[in-house]
Design an enzyme around this catalytic site. Structure first.
Site, PDB file in Angstrom:
ATOM      1  N   HIS A 220       0.846  -1.194   0.000  1.00 35.22           N
ATOM      2  CA  HIS A 220       0.000   0.000   0.000  1.00 35.22           C
ATOM      3  C   HIS A 220       0.881   1.244   0.000  1.00 35.22           C
ATOM      4  CE1 HIS A 220       0.424  -1.053   4.381  1.00 35.22           C
ATOM      5  NE2 HIS A 220       1.020   0.102   4.297  1.00 35.22           N
TER       6      HIS A 220
HETATM    7  C1  T46 Z   1       2.806   1.206   6.842  1.00 31.82           C
HETATM    8  C2  T46 Z   1       3.593  -0.029   7.055  1.00 31.82           C
HETATM    9  C3  T46 Z   1       5.070   0.210   7.158  1.00 31.82           C
HETATM   10  C4  T46 Z   1      -4.570   0.355  13.145  1.00 31.82           C
HETATM   11  O1  T46 Z   1      -5.716   0.147  13.578  1.00 31.82           O
HETATM   12  N1  T46 Z   1      -3.830   1.380  13.646  1.00 31.82           N
HETATM   13  C5  T46 Z   1      -2.594   1.666  13.195  1.00 31.82           C
HETATM   14  O2  T46 Z   1      -1.963   2.616  13.679  1.00 31.82           O
HETATM   15  C6  T46 Z   1      -2.036   0.833  12.146  1.00 31.82           C
HETATM   16  C7  T46 Z   1      -0.640   1.103  11.600  1.00 31.82           C
HETATM   17  C8  T46 Z   1      -2.767  -0.205  11.671  1.00 31.82           C
HETATM   18  N2  T46 Z   1      -4.030  -0.444  12.174  1.00 31.82           N
HETATM   19  C9  T46 Z   1      -4.759  -1.613  11.649  1.00 31.82           C
HETATM   20  C10 T46 Z   1      -5.122  -1.564  10.196  1.00 31.82           C
HETATM   21  C11 T46 Z   1      -5.202  -3.022   9.844  1.00 31.82           C
HETATM   22  O3  T46 Z   1      -6.477  -3.506  10.180  1.00 31.82           O
HETATM   23  O4  T46 Z   1      -3.906  -2.755  11.801  1.00 31.82           O
HETATM   24  C12 T46 Z   1      -4.187  -3.681  10.771  1.00 31.82           C
HETATM   25  C13 T46 Z   1      -2.898  -4.101  10.061  1.00 31.82           C
HETATM   26  O5  T46 Z   1      -2.423  -3.003   9.292  1.00 31.82           O
HETATM   27  P1  T46 Z   1      -1.750  -3.150   7.839  1.00 31.82           P
HETATM   28  O6  T46 Z   1      -2.296  -4.328   7.158  1.00 31.82           O
HETATM   29  O7  T46 Z   1      -1.870  -1.827   7.157  1.00 31.82           O
HETATM   30  O8  T46 Z   1      -0.228  -3.455   8.258  1.00 31.82           O
HETATM   31  P2  T46 Z   1       1.040  -3.421   7.308  1.00 31.82           P
HETATM   32  O9  T46 Z   1       2.109  -4.063   8.063  1.00 31.82           O
HETATM   33  O10 T46 Z   1       0.759  -3.913   5.967  1.00 31.82           O
HETATM   34  O11 T46 Z   1       1.366  -1.830   7.176  1.00 31.82           O
HETATM   35  C14 T46 Z   1       1.764  -1.071   8.279  1.00 31.82           C
HETATM   36  C15 T46 Z   1       1.015   0.274   8.331  1.00 31.82           C
HETATM   37  O12 T46 Z   1      -0.387   0.058   8.335  1.00 31.82           O
HETATM   38  C16 T46 Z   1       1.381   1.192   7.199  1.00 31.82           C
HETATM   39  O13 T46 Z   1       0.919   2.509   7.501  1.00 31.82           O
HETATM   40  O14 T46 Z   1       3.288   2.157   6.251  1.00 31.82           O
HETATM   41  O15 T46 Z   1       3.160  -0.786   8.180  1.00 31.82           O
END
Ligand code: T46
Length: 317
Positions: A220
């Site tokens: 993303h």
């Molecule tokens: C990024 C990379 C480096 C929250 O509720 N609060 C938060 O502050 C964050 C970061 C995530 N979430 C929730 C959203 C999703 O339901 O946690 C879940 C997992 O997030 P995501 O699939 O986006 O995780 P990554 O590891 O793919 O990405 C993360 C960050 O979301 C993103 O901003 O830049 O790490």
């Protein structure tokens, strides 16, 4: 013993010795021969010659005061003036550090230079060695009477081979050096402050842990969010793309951060189990700020580019 004349040459070369603690100018042929013979006893001190491809002596690299119990040793290096700026120092240093950590199993290697020795300070700072504080009294005692010293220390696991610092940016994101203070025999502490060390206010910190090896996350970009990514433990590979093609970097050094200030597509690959990815972010969590579809990202970037070109054209008129 064949090296003796070439060793003696740098000992009598003021351009090499002017900022060194020992007064080498008084050394004779016999002193050097004695040093070489003594260097065969590798219990407390280990000295090695750095040689050219033609087997000519270019310098000496040493581990001194080897303390197997405490897991530490002092590092020292001197190269001839004709060996400077040709990579001999870096080669000798990394070989010796590898030996200290892999073969001898030490946990820290430390050394100091006079702050007046600008060449040496520049060399160590350029290679991102961290300045050490809290040097134990028994070590400082050996340098009694000398002030204005700059101490450095490398710990087992530090990635001094890292190519990361050869670049300043990746996919338009800044590669930054996080201030890190090693304490001899007691690990290291890294820190950064909002707005001075990183160019935004921090409203949120999050970290990703317990990820199995080989797993990928991310896929993303963000529209507005600014972030700094760093890996305080383990090894994580980042793939970043700001619309101009993919660029990759491995994070494995707690003192390296990647500052992302524009929309950048990111993928993270866990190269080692239990690696931790930490992120300092400029905003609270907002699901609407994510672009999770690659095609949408490409459209978003194209649009932003066209708008930007329009603004520049207006400014030119
Ligand atoms: C990024 C990379 C480096 C929250 O509720 N609060 C938060 O502050 C964050 C970061 C995530 N979430 C929730 C959203 C999703 O339901 O946690 C879940 C997992 O997030 P995501 O699939 O986006 O995780 P990554 O590891 O793919 O990405 C993360 C960050 O979301 C993103 O901003 O830049 O790490």
């Amino acid at each position: 013993m064949r090296d003796v004349p070439r060793i003696l040459e740098w000992m009598h070369d003021k351009s090499v010795t002017k900022d060194l603690k020992t007064n080498f100018s008084v050394f004779t042929m016999e002193d050097v021969e004695r040093f070489i013979l003594q260097s065969r006893d590798t219990h407390l001190n280990l000295h090695k010659a750095i040689v050219s491809d033609l087997d000519e002596y270019m310098g000496t690299v040493s581990l001194k005061e080897i303390n197997q119990k405490g897991g530490s040793a002092e590092f020292a290096i001197t190269v001839r003036s004709d060996a400077m700026t040709k990579g001999y120092s870096w080669f000798g240093m990394t070989e010796m550090l590898d030996l200290a950590f892999s073969e001898l199993g030490l946990s820290s290697v430390y050394w100091c230079v006079s702050r007046k020795n600008e060449r040496a300070v520049h060399f160590y700072d350029k290679h991102h060695f961290h300045e050490a504080v809290d040097i134990p009294q028994n070590i400082l005692k050996r340098y009694e009477g000398l002030d204005n010293l700059k101490w450095y220390s490398v710990l087992a696991g530090d990635d001094y081979h890292s190519e990361v610092y050869n670049h300043k940016t990746i996919a338009g994101c800044k590669i930054v050096s996080i201030k890190t203070i090693p304490t001899v025999g007691a690990g290291e502490l890294s820190f950064f402050e909002a707005e001075t060390d990183i160019p935004f206010q921090i409203k949120r910190i999050y970290y990703i842990s317990k990820v199995p090896e080989g797993i990928r996350r991310g896929f993303h970009a963000h529209k507005e969010l600014k972030q700094m990514l760093f890996c305080p433990y383990g090894k994580i590979h980042l793939v970043l793309d700001n619309g101009n093609g993919r660029e990759e970097i491995t994070l494995s050094d707690p003192s390296v951060g990647i500052v992302i200030e524009q929309p950048v597509w990111r993928e993270m690959l866990w190269m080692e189990k239990d690696s931790v990815l930490c992120v300092a972010a400029s905003e609270h969590y907002k699901a609407e700020d994510y672009i999770r579809d690659r095609t949408q990202f490409d459209i978003y970037i194209k649009k932003a580019k066209t708008e930007n070109e329009g603004v520049e054209a207006d400014a030119a008129i």
